[in-house]
Design an enzyme around this catalytic site. Structure first.
Site, PDB file in Angstrom:
ATOM      1  N   SER A 217      -0.786   6.789 -69.107  1.00 24.03           N
ATOM      2  CA  SER A 217       0.298   6.525 -68.039  1.00 24.03           C
ATOM      3  C   SER A 217       1.418   5.783 -68.284  1.00 24.03           C
ATOM      4  CB  SER A 217      -0.944   6.261 -66.153  1.00 24.03           C
ATOM      5  OG  SER A 217      -1.410   7.274 -66.143  1.00 24.03           O
TER       6      SER A 217
ATOM      7  N   LYS B 272       4.940  -0.059 -59.177  1.00 23.96           N
ATOM      8  CA  LYS B 272       3.587   0.745 -59.069  1.00 23.96           C
ATOM      9  C   LYS B 272       2.680   0.752 -58.134  1.00 23.96           C
ATOM     10  CE  LYS B 272       0.214   3.490 -61.876  1.00 23.96           C
ATOM     11  NZ  LYS B 272      -0.321   3.919 -62.691  1.00 23.96           N
TER      12      LYS B 272
ATOM     13  N   SER C   2      -0.227   8.367 -64.559  1.00 15.67           N
ATOM     14  CA  SER C   2      -0.180   8.387 -62.735  1.00 15.67           C
ATOM     15  C   SER C   2       1.024   7.147 -62.726  1.00 15.67           C
ATOM     16  CB  SER C   2      -2.065   7.497 -62.607  1.00 15.67           C
ATOM     17  OG  SER C   2      -1.900   6.336 -63.480  1.00 15.67           O
TER      18      SER C   2
END
Length: 519
Positions: free
Chosen positions: A220, A118, A196
């Protein structure tokens, strides 16, 4: 807390990293067991789980270079549609794979495994933007602790996964234009791909990476996992380090894996978990349990059974406000898991003030995330893009509101341990938020399929199971047992058309959608 670890100092660093991340792999890292290979994994390495890929690497029937290249080929072919990555590090990934092959280095926990990271994790020499205007040109000179542990265990970084701007919504541009889509419904951008950590989730679901890591502050990790047929494990607060992660909320940020099954989640978490002197939240905690063993199903005389007898709490709202298809999937899940020896389903009740403590007081997170970003809020509100109003809301909350919220959190913990957890060992959840507030562990895993909306395309259905502090192993035991008696985790979406044919108007999120997916 010492100044060297202050979050504002972290954010204010204008150049490279100001402190060195722990480089050594976690001492808890556990290599995957050799497994029986599925034909699908042998035929196509992008179908393989971590455990299957390592089995082939150790047997010499697959090279790390082949494994990485097949994933890069899919990225080249499909990521214009998925938009799971915002940066692909193909050259360095292939170079690392060649090193693994040259050394025959296939015994480490993640030797040669292609990973998506990420984009709020620091990656040395690679832009780390958190998909924001604030960090658009930020290039750290060290890795986040989590990244350094993954690579020390032999993992190979394919690139950075797209994410919601500053981890506040599903993945869009800062202006609110959709980027990453749900891998199961790529032609329909209205289907939520989860919170997210969208890019890391879509990369694994779309077979662009074998596994990935994300962050969770308001769902998330677990939300993208249950909406894209993955097994996502958000560990207990402090079980994994958040050093070198661009923050959203210091008391609620968690790092963890988004994987294909319980075993893969266990392998990655065993690498990530453990004390890190650069993150004081990780120090002085109970020893990390044997997660790989926990994720290995046990077979008794009656088939699969739990290692440890477990009461699974079913709250009264578990079937509330569902479509018939989702309700049927949940009921079928309960029927399957209830048949596993060692499982007892129990009806549980929430504390009487549950909605107040997990709803109204949830807003105090906004002031905590706003505090270290005040410099940029004063400088230019447009830097915060589509979620700017929530950042302003955090600025306007008073100190006494924040203190009241912290007291509410303590009260909620007391009520859980004196009430809910006297009735059960783990509990099925209808929202990840309560356990995010409290820092308790959660696991999400698939249980079926249903239309994404009335008349919409089929999409995965998952559940979230919450546990008591530091009991990630118990959560893995339940998920692994369910996956031993079902095949939902083995299902993959149909490949999309290789060219994206959507107008820019179709990609614009409206305000209601942004609010619904905000983390």
């Amino acid at each position: 807390m010492s100044r060297a670890l202050n979050r504002r100092t972290f954010l204010a660093a204008s150049g490279g990293a100001t402190f060195a991340a722990a480089a050594a792999v976690s001492p808890t890292a556990q290599a995957a067991p050799d497994v029986t290979l599925r034909a699908a994994a042998v035929d196509d390495p992008t179908e393989a789980t971590i455990a299957e890929a390592l089995t082939m690497l150790r047997a010499g029937t697959l090279s790390a270079t082949e494994l990485v290249q097949t994933h890069l080929d899919r990225i080249d072919r499909f990521d214009d549609t998925y938009q799971a990555f915002n940066t692909v590090t193909a050259d360095s990934a292939l170079a690392k794979a060649a090193e693994v092959d040259a050394r025959g280095d296939v015994r480490r926990a993640l030797s040669g495994i292609p990973l998506c990271i990420k984009d709020n994790y620091w990656t040395a020499g690679v832009r780390t933007t958190a998909n924001s205007r604030i960090f658009a040109d930020f290039v750290p000179d060290t890795d986040a602790t989590a990244v350094s542990r993954l690579t020390a265990a032999g993992g190979i970084v394919l690139g950075k996964g797209q994410m919601g701007p500053l981890a506040t919504t599903r993945a869009t541009t800062p202006a609110g234009v959709v980027t990453t889509v749900n891998a199961w419904t790529p032609e329909d951008v209205t289907v939520d791909p989860g919170g997210s950590s969208t890019g890391p989730a879509t990369s694994v679901a779309g077979r662009l990476a074998t596994s990935s890591i994300g962050t969770q502050t308001g769902g998330s990790i677990t939300e993208p996992s249950r909406q894209q047929n993955l097994t996502g494990l958000k560990p207990t607060m402090g079980r994994t380090s958040i050093h070198g992660i661009i923050p959203l909320s210091f008391t609620r940020d968690h790092s963890g894996p988004l994987a294909r099954d319980a075993m893969d989640a266990a392998i990655v978490l065993s690498v990530l978990a453990g004390p890190d002197p650069l993150d004081p939240r990780t120090l002085g905690l109970p020893k990390v349990p044997d997660l790989v063993t926990a994720a290995t199903p046990v077979y008794g005389t009656r088939g699969v059974e739990l290692r440890r007898a477990t009461r699974i709490g079913v709250p009264g709202d578990f079937f509330a406000d569902l479509t018939p298809e989702v309700a049927a999937a949940r009921q079928s899940f309960l029927d399957r898991v209830a048949a596993v020896p060692g499982v007892t389903l129990v009806d549980v009740t929430y504390p009487t003030d549950w909605e107040l403590l997990t709803g109204a007081f949830n807003a105090i997170r906004l002031s905590e995330r706003t505090e270290p970003f005040r410099h940029w809020l004063r400088q230019d509100l447009s830097l915060f893009g589509v979620s700017s109003l929530s950042w302003l809301q955090g600025l306007l909350l008073s100190g006494d509101e924040w203190i009241t919220g912290q007291r509410a959190k303590t009260w909620l913990l007391q009520e859980l341990f004196s009430g809910l957890f006297t009735q059960c060992d783990v509990v099925l959840q209808t929202s990840p938020v309560p356990f995010d507030i409290l820092g308790l562990p959660e696991i999400a895993f698939p249980i079926g399929e249903a239309p994404a909306y009335d008349g919409g395309p089929l999409a995965p259905v998952g559940v979230i199971l919450g546990g008591q502090p530091y009991e990630e192993d118990r959560l893995l035991q339940v998920a692994a047992a369910h996956q031993a008696v079902s095949d939902f985790h083995l299902r993959r979406p149909v490949d999309p058309a290789p060219v994206r044919l959507l107008s820019s108007a179709a990609l614009q999120l409206d305000a209601a959608t942004v609010a619904r997916t905000a983390q």
